[in-house]
Design an enzyme around this catalytic site. Structure first.
Site, mmCIF file in Angstrom:
data_model
loop_
_atom_site.group_PDB
_atom_site.id
_atom_site.type_symbol
_atom_site.label_atom_id
_atom_site.label_comp_id
_atom_site.label_asym_id
_atom_site.label_seq_id
_atom_site.Cartn_x
_atom_site.Cartn_y
_atom_site.Cartn_z
ATOM 1 N N ASP A 371 -47.980 -16.295 15.888
ATOM 2 C CA ASP A 371 -49.171 -17.059 16.210
ATOM 3 C C ASP A 371 -50.418 -16.180 16.192
ATOM 4 O OD1 ASP A 371 -46.843 -18.147 18.428
ATOM 5 O OD2 ASP A 371 -47.616 -19.505 16.916
ATOM 6 N N THR A 372 -50.548 -15.349 15.198
ATOM 7 C CA THR A 372 -51.615 -14.360 15.106
ATOM 8 C C THR A 372 -51.889 -14.104 13.628
ATOM 9 O OG1 THR A 372 -50.827 -13.308 17.147
ATOM 10 C CG2 THR A 372 -52.259 -11.986 15.772
ATOM 11 N N VAL A 373 -53.064 -13.553 13.321
ATOM 12 C CA VAL A 373 -53.326 -13.090 11.957
ATOM 13 C C VAL A 373 -53.733 -11.628 12.006
ATOM 14 C CG1 VAL A 373 -53.923 -15.305 10.937
ATOM 15 C CG2 VAL A 373 -55.701 -13.979 12.074
#
Length: 568
Positions: A371-373
């Protein structure tokens, strides 16, 4: 017929991308294009990184956004120094144990969907401060590609569509329609999605700056209003109080190179401790890649890094974190001598880096993994920026301030509800943080690479694995990312260091039966052949490597995402 985008088999290969005048890498091709456009307009690595951060907010809102936190590592080619920019927001002043118990919340952690989990979003200030500190263009120029994507629309990418659909039930608040199609569902792959409210937020940030255009005024008022409606406690002063922290990164050496991470309360320290341990394996480069011997050495090093990180890592302004002692080579030698065995998985327990150290209880963190970039830029002058931005869990809290076009993070879910715990929920406090960008320099101090692998507790594991792939086995960036990974599954700071001992080893599809059997014989509990969208547990990364002699850039982008490298 089954949707081919939901199957997500891996049949193609990627070559590394090469260039000399600049390179960008992200999990979304349109975000990479935004970064490249900024480079070609005369911007540098800092400008392009912020342009991609904003574009990713538009194209992958189920992972990231201006309503979340961010961190950056910037390498200056002129000074040959690395700077850490910390964009992690604090909890509201009204977030107390009394406020939590008054809402009937029990147990050791806040519910992930509670408005009490919303901490101050740090990304907006970090974007502005990164451009001001290191960039060459105006914030208005840097944000223009993202504004165009939000206003004119973009086609949703396949992997993103899958995660968007999964996370869509989180959405709530008066502005949630900005993330859904007119008939109230998540957009499918290939559908055009627009977000004019987010474009308006970016215009406010560009025109008035972060303090007046985000942390005060219309946007701040919308944040406070929606959180009040959802029983949150954030007030206008909490937002106006926020500032970016600029500091020195933590680091260690590995095979003559210097590896940089952002400092506590992030878990970059776990990656560095693992590398310190792995470096002591003198025969590693002679082991067949992916063999049981290789994997055992890497897994045990990571377990040693994790067990101490979960024991000591916390908010350094609340708990003294013995960072220098944990990262010392002498401590790594002592720990490895005590616990590492080449043919047996150790019963790892926390060490004592300094005789008088008092072990802190382990802070809380969520268990999801994707859930991150994370994204990277290296410009033609040799400046490098490694950047990471996150909502925390999917759309974060799922709460959307009216007319703003972004969701608010739920990073406060990382607190623990124990008054005796150093990471206990409290006012104006940083939660334990998982997201970490990475950067490395060569023995002469030149930029070696910008890199990162996002994904909750997979992040330090991914960092260790891709760095070892390049420095121990000579893999170029794309192959280093393509290579199958392991993941210690079940590691959980909410429960503490004991979870390292209890964790199982997940192996991605691609490891041999001999390697699996060899690990099992050494006492590891192994679940192998993880494939499809379940590969998200192994994280998603980007790498850009620079040859200091020729200036040639080599880039790789994560095959487990929609990403792309662009070279110039």
């Amino acid at each position: 017929m089954q949707d081919p985008f939901h199957v997500m088999d891996f049949h193609s290969r990627r070559s590394p991308v090469l260039g000399t005048r600049g390179m960008v890498a992200s999990s979304q091709p349109l975000a990479s294009e935004a970064g490249m456009r900024i480079l070609q307009q005369g911007g540098n690595a800092a400008d392009a990184a912020v342009a991609m951060a904003a574009a990713l907010n538009v194209t992958e809102p189920c992972s990231t956004g201006i309503g979340g936190d961010a961190f950056a590592l910037f390498y200056s080619a002129s000074t040959r120094e690395v700077t850490a920019m910390l964009g992690n927001g604090r909890s509201p002043a009204g977030l107390t144990m009394e406020a939590v118990r008054a809402q009937g919340i029990k147990g050791h952690e806040l519910p992930a969907d509670s408005a009490l989990c919303v901490t101050v979003p740090g990304a907006a200030a970090l974007w502005e401060d990164t451009v001001k500190s290191f960039g060459t263009l105006s914030l208005e120029q840097v944000l223009q590609p993202a504004i165009e994507l939000a206003e004119q629309g973009f086609p949703v990418s396949p992997v993103t569509a899958y995660h968007w659909e999964i996370s869509a039930p989180q959405l709530r608040g008066p502005g949630k329609a900005a993330f859904l199609t007119p008939d109230g569902r998540a957009p499918a792959a290939g559908e055009i999605q627009r977000n004019p409210d987010l474009a308006a937020t970016f215009r406010s940030l560009a025109k008035d700056g972060a303090l007046e255009g985000f942390y005060k005024g219309r946007i701040a008022a919308a944040i406070v209003e929606v959180l009040k409606r959802e029983r949150g406690v954030m007030m206008a002063d909490d937002l106006a109080h926020h500032r970016t922290v600029t500091t020195r990164p933590i680091h260690t050496s590995y095979r003559g190179h210097t590896i940089y991470e952002v400092p506590p309360p992030t878990q970059g320290i776990a990656a560095l401790m693992a590398l310190n341990s792995l470096e002591l394996e003198e025969q590693l480069d002679s082991m067949p890649w992916g063999s049981a011997e290789h994997m055992h050495a890497a897994i045990e090093s990571m377990r040693l890094g994790f067990v101490d990180a979960l024991q000591y890592n916390a908010d350094p302004e609340v708990v003294p974190v013995p960072t220098d002692d944990l990262l010392s080579k002498e401590y790594a030698k002592r720990r490895r001598a005590e616990l590492f065995r080449p043919n047996k998985a150790a019963r790892v327990t926390p060490g004592n880096p300094i005789p008088e150290a008092t072990a802190a209880a382990a802070p809380s963190e969520a268990r999801r993994s994707s859930d991150t970039v994370q994204f990277c830029v290296v410009d033609g002058h040799g400046n490098g920026c490694s950047f990471i931005n996150s909502n925390y869990l999917g759309f974060g809290s799922g709460i959307v301030p009216e007319g703003c076009g972004f969701t608010l993070q739920n990073r406060g879910h990382g607190f623990i509800l124990d008054p005796k715990h150093p990471n206990c929920l409290g006012p104006r406090k940083w939660p334990y943080h998982t997201i970490i960008p990475g950067l490395a320099t060569d023995p002469e101090g030149n930029l070696f690479c910008t890199f990162g692998v996002m994904g909750a507790f997979q992040q330090p594991q991914g960092h260790m694995q891709v760095i070892s792939n390049m420095l121990d086995f000579g893999l170029e960036p794309q192959t280093a990312l393509d290579a199958p990974r392991f993941s210690l599954y079940g590691v959980d700071s909410a429960e503490g260091p004991s979870t390292v001992l209890e964790s199982i080893v997940l192996l991605e599809e691609g490891f041999s039966e001999e390697a699996v059997e060899g690990l099992q014989k050494r006492g590891h509990t192994v679940h192998s052949n993880v494939r499809g969208h379940d590969r998200a547990v192994f994280g998603r990364g980007q790498i850009i490597k620079r040859d200091p002699k020729t200036g040639v850039l080599w880039g790789g982008s994560e095959p487990r995402a929609d990403g792309q490298v662009l070279g110039w």
